[in-house]
Write a protein that holds these residues in place. Structure first.
Motif, PDB file in Angstrom:
ATOM      1  N   HIS A 132      -6.761   8.854   0.875  1.00  0.00           N
ATOM      2  CA  HIS A 132      -5.950   8.191  -0.135  1.00  0.00           C
ATOM      3  C   HIS A 132      -5.269   6.962   0.459  1.00  0.00           C
ATOM      4  N   ARG A 133      -4.752   7.110   1.666  1.00  0.00           N
ATOM      5  CA  ARG A 133      -4.038   6.018   2.336  1.00  0.00           C
ATOM      6  C   ARG A 133      -4.980   4.864   2.656  1.00  0.00           C
TER       7      ARG A 133
ATOM      8  N   HIS B 140      -5.805   2.770  -0.443  1.00  0.00           N
ATOM      9  CA  HIS B 140      -4.777   1.785  -0.807  1.00  0.00           C
ATOM     10  C   HIS B 140      -4.741   0.614   0.178  1.00  0.00           C
TER      11      HIS B 140
ATOM     12  N   SER C 253       0.837  -1.201   0.000  1.00  0.00           N
ATOM     13  CA  SER C 253       0.000   0.000   0.000  1.00  0.00           C
ATOM     14  C   SER C 253       0.869   1.247   0.000  1.00  0.00           C
ATOM     15  N   ALA C 254       1.923   1.224   0.829  1.00  0.00           N
ATOM     16  CA  ALA C 254       2.817   2.390   0.923  1.00  0.00           C
ATOM     17  C   ALA C 254       3.564   2.621  -0.385  1.00  0.00           C
TER      18      ALA C 254
ATOM     19  N   GLU D 212       1.334   4.160  -2.905  1.00  0.00           N
ATOM     20  CA  GLU D 212       1.122   5.579  -2.616  1.00  0.00           C
ATOM     21  C   GLU D 212       2.327   6.415  -3.050  1.00  0.00           C
TER      22      GLU D 212
ATOM     23  N   LYS E 149      -5.300  10.988   4.295  1.00  0.00           N
ATOM     24  CA  LYS E 149      -5.833   9.833   5.023  1.00  0.00           C
ATOM     25  C   LYS E 149      -6.792   9.042   4.143  1.00  0.00           C
TER      26      LYS E 149
END
Length: 212
Positions: free
Chosen positions: A77-78, A81, A53-54, A57, A75
């Protein structure tokens, strides 16, 4: 952490290997509690989901794909993912989001709702998958001629009642069973509507993979 890539027919496939020295024992224990597992394989799988996920991003940031600048949008967007790569294609509960983002339940509820609104099209399959799982876990209560189901997420409850009000506003909404914490009752007609609607959505999307 090691990141390896191999060439596949459809493009590059990324594999992430987490170095055990990345975390000390105290950090591992806290993360095991967060991931709700003491199984080492499940623990590493969860870490890989977080790492993927990171990386996704950061990839969007590095490629200039419109990374948000406001804290609330970051947040959103995070979490988007994380739903795609950590929560295995389902919408998390408010309690899960609170644990990961250090938010109150009301803040997590708002965050999940905003993510569903902003990424409605991209999360269509995840939302449908989550709702189907909840409905399929309902049990029929013969004495009351209704279905009972545990719903841990207020957002899921809202989505199910939205379907009822949209497609059959004359039917009863889902309501809490008196004296229970998270158990809800669904009338037979409302249950039949939800089951038919969600199964129809599954048939439409069954041949399509969940998007990355």
């Amino acid at each position: 952490m090691k990141v390896m890539k191999t060439k596949k027919k459809a493009g590059w496939h990324v594999e992430i290997e987490i170095d055990v020295d990345l975390l000390d024992e105290g950090e591992k224990e806290k993360l095991r509690a967060l991931f709700k597992t003491n199984n080492e394989v499940e623990f590493k799988t969860a870490l890989q989901g977080i790492a993927y996920s990171a990386i996704t991003e950061y990839k969007e940031m590095l490629l200039g794909k419109g990374l948000p600048t406001r804290a609330d949008e970051i947040k959103q967007h995070r979490l988007y993912h994380l739903i795609k790569h950590y929560f295995n294609g389902r919408i998390p509960s408010e309690a899960e989001v609170s644990s990961m983002f250090q938010l109150t339940d009301s803040e997590s509820k708002a965050l999940i709702r905003n993510v569903k609104t902003k990424f409605r099209y991209q999360l269509e399959k995840e939302i449908s998958y989550t709702l189907r799982n909840v409905i399929s876990s309902a049990e029929f209560n013969e004495s009351k001629n209704e279905y009972h189901v545990v719903i841990q997420s207020d957002n899921v409850l809202e989505e199910l009642n939205r379907l009822i009000s949209t497609y059959a506003p004359q039917l009863d909404p889902i309501t809490k069973v008196r004296g229970s914490a998270r158990k809800f009752q669904i009338s037979e007609d409302s249950y039949a509507l939800l089951e038919n609607k969600l199964n129809a959505e599954q048939e439409v999307a069954i041949s399509e993979p969940i998007d990355d």
